[in-house]
Write an enzyme that holds these catalytic residues in place. Structure first.
Site, PDB file in Angstrom:
ATOM      1  N   HIS A 269      -8.157  -6.117   6.937  1.00 26.88           N
ATOM      2  CA  HIS A 269      -7.963  -5.125   8.002  1.00 26.88           C
ATOM      3  C   HIS A 269      -8.247  -5.754   9.364  1.00 26.88           C
ATOM      4  O   HIS A 269      -9.338  -6.211   9.633  1.00 26.88           O
ATOM      5  CB  HIS A 269      -8.811  -3.855   7.834  1.00 26.88           C
ATOM      6  CG  HIS A 269      -7.997  -2.628   8.153  1.00 26.88           C
ATOM      7  ND1 HIS A 269      -7.684  -2.268   9.435  1.00 26.88           N
ATOM      8  CD2 HIS A 269      -7.383  -1.729   7.341  1.00 26.88           C
ATOM      9  CE1 HIS A 269      -6.923  -1.179   9.396  1.00 26.88           C
ATOM     10  NE2 HIS A 269      -6.719  -0.839   8.153  1.00 26.88           N
TER      11      HIS A 269
ATOM     12  N   HIS B 142       0.867  -1.193   0.000  1.00 25.40           N
ATOM     13  CA  HIS B 142       0.000   0.000   0.000  1.00 25.40           C
ATOM     14  C   HIS B 142       0.898   1.236   0.000  1.00 25.40           C
ATOM     15  O   HIS B 142       1.170   1.811   1.044  1.00 25.40           O
ATOM     16  CB  HIS B 142      -0.900  -0.037   1.250  1.00 25.40           C
ATOM     17  CG  HIS B 142      -2.013   0.959   1.235  1.00 25.40           C
ATOM     18  ND1 HIS B 142      -3.268   0.671   1.719  1.00 25.40           N
ATOM     19  CD2 HIS B 142      -2.068   2.236   0.806  1.00 25.40           C
ATOM     20  CE1 HIS B 142      -4.038   1.742   1.587  1.00 25.40           C
ATOM     21  NE2 HIS B 142      -3.325   2.703   1.041  1.00 25.40           N
TER      22      HIS B 142
ATOM     23  N   GLU C 161      -2.491  -1.633  -3.298  1.00 25.77           N
ATOM     24  CA  GLU C 161      -3.635  -0.909  -2.757  1.00 25.77           C
ATOM     25  C   GLU C 161      -3.338   0.579  -2.737  1.00 25.77           C
ATOM     26  O   GLU C 161      -2.186   0.977  -2.520  1.00 25.77           O
ATOM     27  CB  GLU C 161      -3.861  -1.256  -1.285  1.00 25.77           C
ATOM     28  CG  GLU C 161      -4.132  -2.666  -0.963  1.00 25.77           C
ATOM     29  CD  GLU C 161      -4.145  -2.845   0.558  1.00 25.77           C
ATOM     30  OE1 GLU C 161      -4.583  -3.920   0.967  1.00 25.77           O
ATOM     31  OE2 GLU C 161      -3.720  -1.945   1.313  1.00 25.77           O
TER      32      GLU C 161
HETATM   33  N1  PXP Z   1      -6.748  -3.816   3.352  1.00 25.39           N
HETATM   34  C1  PXP Z   1      -6.507  -2.490   3.214  1.00 25.39           C
HETATM   35  C2  PXP Z   1      -7.261  -1.735   2.188  1.00 25.39           C
HETATM   36  C3  PXP Z   1      -5.529  -1.859   4.006  1.00 25.39           C
HETATM   37  O1  PXP Z   1      -5.291  -0.547   3.854  1.00 25.39           O
HETATM   38  C4  PXP Z   1      -4.810  -2.623   4.934  1.00 25.39           C
HETATM   39  C5  PXP Z   1      -3.747  -1.966   5.766  1.00 25.39           C
HETATM   40  O2  PXP Z   1      -2.787  -1.371   4.941  1.00 25.39           O
HETATM   41  C6  PXP Z   1      -5.098  -4.002   5.032  1.00 25.39           C
HETATM   42  C7  PXP Z   1      -6.073  -4.560   4.247  1.00 25.39           C
HETATM   43  C8  PXP Z   1      -4.368  -4.887   5.994  1.00 25.39           C
HETATM   44  O3  PXP Z   1      -4.733  -4.538   7.294  1.00 25.39           O
HETATM   45  P1  PXP Z   1      -3.879  -5.080   8.511  1.00 25.39           P
HETATM   46  O4  PXP Z   1      -2.533  -4.447   8.414  1.00 25.39           O
HETATM   47  O5  PXP Z   1      -4.653  -4.644   9.715  1.00 25.39           O
HETATM   48  O6  PXP Z   1      -3.811  -6.577   8.369  1.00 25.39           O
END
Ligand code: PXP
Length: 237
Positions: free
Chosen positions: A190, A43, A70
């Site tokens: 997330h 990301h 992302e």
């Molecule tokens: N999905 C998105 C869109 C995110 O921005 C993130 C964090 O960068 C994640 C998934 C992954 O989340 P986590 O780091 O809490 O596993």
């Protein structure tokens, strides 16, 4: 089968803390794949505080599984993704200063914008996913903008489940079923972790992919990356 895509932002944060190349992000991505992960997620944010745009380009030659990028589709992000052509782009409506993604798209209000951006990525052969809250009208809106997949934003589930509220899974069950009925693939991410992933996987239908970063890297501090990834793969079977 649900694929595990490991988000490696946290490794870049650690590297950037010292300005050198430790840990080596490219080696870590390769190792994570060799430990069984079926994808690598990054990301890159405009301030490059963890993943740098150059990392995104370098990883293109390294990632042999699914490469998922992302981000908020601002011009520089669009140009980056279109030049790399990863397996998947996940669009996230995060504002510049936000600590981490904290909301899904309003697919109804942003219908024209999302349709245009998604059309452009798909024209370039890139699978599209959009980050959404688990709300039926938002899933219907996602189908209308032509995305291939949705990524269900799982923070509410994770917070509820940690407090013993297993009913917090229900909107995800309903939205995954609706997405599938409308022809959309279902991703999720997330705050997923070794504690909550099995419950999520066992209850939410049609789950194609989860992307996990913060918890997985934190768990790996104690157990190592290889055993942690192995446990996720077992729980996702
Ligand atoms: N999905 C998105 C869109 C995110 O921005 C993130 C964090 O960068 C994640 C998934 C992954 O989340 P986590 O780091 O809490 O596993």
């Amino acid at each position: 089968m649900t694929k595990l895509s490991v988000n490696i932002n946290k490794l870049a944060t650690l590297r950037n803390a010292r300005g050198g190349n430790v840990p080596d992000l490219l080696k870590a991505a390769s190792d994570i794949e060799s430990f069984g992960a079926q994808g690598i997620t990054i990301h890159p944010r405009p301030d490059e505080r963890h993943i740098r745009y150059q990392d995104a380009r370098d990883l293109k030659n390294i990632v042999k599984t699914e490469y998922n990028i992302e981000g908020n589709p601002i011009k520089s992000f669009m140009d980056l993704v279109l030049s790399i052509k990863p397996t998947q782009v996940t669009l996230v409506p995060d504002s510049f200063a936000v600590l981490t993604s904290n909301a899904g798209w309003d697919t109804i209000k942003n219908r024209a914008f999302l349709t245009e951006i998604i059309t452009e990525f798909k024209r370039n052969g890139i699978r599209t996913s959009i980050f959404v809250d688990p709300v039926i009208s938002i899933i219907e809106g996602a189908a209308a903008v032509g995305t291939d997949r949705v990524e269900l934003y799982t923070e509410d589930f994770a917070v509820g489940y940690a407090k013993g509220d297993t009913a917090s899974i229900q909107p995800y069950v309903d939205c995954a079923a609706k997405a599938s009925e409308l022809g959309l693939g279902v991703n999720a991410g997330h705050d997923l972790s070794l504690d909550n992933i099995a419950f999520f996987k066992n209850n939410v239908p049609h789950l194609a992919e989860v992307s996990i970063g913060h918890a997985l890297i934190s768990e790996a501090l104690y157990q190592g990356l290889a055993p942690v990834i192995k446990q996720y793969l077992q729980k996702l079977q």
